[in-house]
Design an enzyme around this catalytic site. Structure first.
Site, PDB file in Angstrom:
ATOM      1  N   TYR A 142       0.857  -1.192   0.000  1.00 20.03           N
ATOM      2  CA  TYR A 142       0.000   0.000   0.000  1.00 20.03           C
ATOM      3  C   TYR A 142       0.894   1.243   0.000  1.00 20.03           C
ATOM      4  CZ  TYR A 142      -3.902  -3.011   0.131  1.00 20.03           C
ATOM      5  OH  TYR A 142      -4.825  -3.957  -0.240  1.00 20.03           O
ATOM      6  N   LYS A 153       5.036 -14.595   0.498  1.00 21.24           N
ATOM      7  CA  LYS A 153       5.416 -14.952  -0.875  1.00 21.24           C
ATOM      8  C   LYS A 153       6.944 -14.970  -0.933  1.00 21.24           C
ATOM      9  CE  LYS A 153       4.427 -15.748  -5.245  1.00 21.24           C
ATOM     10  NZ  LYS A 153       3.799 -17.000  -5.704  1.00 21.24           N
ATOM     11  N   ASP A 168      -0.412 -17.842  -2.639  1.00 15.71           N
ATOM     12  CA  ASP A 168      -1.275 -18.382  -3.702  1.00 15.71           C
ATOM     13  C   ASP A 168      -1.824 -19.750  -3.305  1.00 15.71           C
ATOM     14  OD1 ASP A 168       1.487 -18.595  -3.865  1.00 15.71           O
ATOM     15  OD2 ASP A 168       1.541 -19.046  -6.000  1.00 15.71           O
ATOM     16  N   ASP A 199      -5.573  -8.267   2.967  1.00 14.91           N
ATOM     17  CA  ASP A 199      -6.761  -7.610   2.410  1.00 14.91           C
ATOM     18  C   ASP A 199      -7.502  -8.585   1.494  1.00 14.91           C
ATOM     19  OD1 ASP A 199      -8.513  -5.563   1.994  1.00 14.91           O
ATOM     20  OD2 ASP A 199      -7.235  -4.424   0.630  1.00 14.91           O
ATOM     21  N   ASP A 207     -11.217 -10.955   2.278  1.00 18.48           N
ATOM     22  CA  ASP A 207     -12.448 -10.899   1.471  1.00 18.48           C
ATOM     23  C   ASP A 207     -12.871 -12.318   1.090  1.00 18.48           C
ATOM     24  OD1 ASP A 207     -12.548  -8.110   1.486  1.00 18.48           O
ATOM     25  OD2 ASP A 207     -13.063  -7.973  -0.640  1.00 18.48           O
TER      26      ASP A 207
END
Ligand code: NAD
Length: 351
Positions: free
Chosen positions: A126, A179, A212, A236, A240
């Protein structure tokens, strides 16, 4: 309380009805002041947020921030500041706590689960919050753009500690999501620091997954996870996913917490596609507010706030079973009607 853009005013009104009920029932002596940010503030003051507002929020015991149409706010020099970023950065709300669980009475495509995504909130991908001044996105030429991602020991340590402390109160199981196979240095540092902090919590089981693969594992078997700690953008996105797996994005509660301040904020956005139709699910903001009451109870050592939070969470479960809910989770009620019915439940929960 800042109602926000899009569906914000509808879900904020329902949330207010519930908080008013909790205020009376649990004698909280709660005083809620309405303020504006986002489009309404931009039209009125020429800026989506103001320093006067920040001062007011700073002096309050907590903030409830409705969803903001952040995608509309492109140019900070024109007062188009992302209010989420503004409060998270200004108040150093580094821990974004996003619980998700299945509810009896709600069909979910997966097995029952109950987990919390603990997302770092003040740096990472961000770019609008990871610089002291300016923005970490650079347009090098009209056809070349660079977005900078910052990862620091301090931010890794404090988010890891928040997650381990939470894990201790739950099933004592932490999953680090990263990651590091590609972002070897930055995510490598994130994992290393999480494990370092983990040494202070020898009773907590630690595992780690590449982000992933984690998306697939969450869809396949979310019941295998309890507390998931991760960096800003991964948290984030995954939260969701977990909200939708629990039944709807409209159930997605979230708390942004720092050492001295906290902000309740639904995990979803301003949903312009359904705004003004009295169909938005207000549970996300109502449950986020319950998280804020719980946080405030711990800060202030006032147990009545925790009792109110518990009653709101239990009322959500009962409302789902009674089908006093919006269309997205199988009901027929409008946003406002859900708010009234919910408030009534909270009022009677103490009898
Ligand atoms: P969104 O989260 O607003 O909506 C995604 C989908 O979920 C839509 O179909 C929407 O109708 C549905 N949905 C969201 N909340 C719901 C609710 N309470 N009840 C029922 N359905 C609900 O995402 P988007 O459409 O990509 O973004 C819209 C705006 O919100 C953009 O400007 C975006 O930048 C902003 N945004 C803000 C926040 C925030 O303020 N925290 C978070 C995400 C997106």
């Amino acid at each position: 309380m800042i109602a926000g853009d899009g569906i914000g005013p509808e879900i904020a009104a329902a949330t207010k009805a519930v908080l008013d009920a909790a205020n009376i029932t649990f004698k909280l002596n709660l005083h809620i002041e309405d303020e504006i940010a986002g489009h309404e503030s931009l039209n009125k003051y020429g800026s989506t947020v103001t320093t006067k507002l920040l001062k007011k929020v700073n002096d309050a015991d907590g903030l409830i921030l409705g969803p903001m149409s952040t995608y509309d706010f492109k140019d900070e020099s024109k007062g188009e500041i992302n209010p989420s970023k503004f409060f998270r950065k200004s108040l150093d709300l580094y821990a974004n706590i996003r619980p998700a669980k299945t509810y009896p009475g709600l069909t979910s495509p997966v097995q029952d689960f109950d987990l919390v995504v603990v997302r770092e909130n003040t740096e990472g991908f961000y770019a609008d919050r990871n610089m002291e001044e300016g923005n970490g996105e650079i347009l090098v030429t009209p056809d070349v753009a660079i977005s900078l991602r910052r990862i620091t020991r301090q931010c890794c340590e404090r988010i890891a500690r928040s997650a381990f402390e939470l894990a201790r109160l739950r099933k004592k199981h932490i999953t680090i999501v990263h990651k590091a196979n590609v972002l070897k240095i930055a995510d490598g540092m994130f994992i290393k620091i999480c494990h370092e902090v983990g040494k202070e919590f020898p009773d907590v089981l630690i595992d780690d997954y590449i982000v992933d693969a984690m998306a697939a594992h969450l869809v396949r078997a979310p019941q295998n996870f309890d507390v998931i700690v991760t960096t800003n953008m991964f948290g984030d996105i995954l939260s969701d996913l977990t909200a939708e797996l629990s039944g709807s994005l409209g159930l997605a509660a979230s708390l942004n917490a720092g050492l001295n301040h906290a902000m309740a904020q639904a995990a979803h956005g301003s949903a312009p596609d359904i705004a003004g139709n009295n169909i938005a699910n207000p549970f996300s903001l109502i449950l986020s507010s319950a998280l804020l009451l719980e946080w405030y109870s711990q800060q202030s050592k006032k147990p009545e706030f925790a009792l109110a939070a518990k009653s709101i969470m239990a009322s959500a479960q009962q409302a789902i079973i009674a089908k006093e809910v919006t269309k997205d989770i199988g009901g027929t009620l409008g946003t406002a009607e859900v708010g009234y019915a919910f408030a009534k439940r909270v009022m009677t929960s103490f009898n």
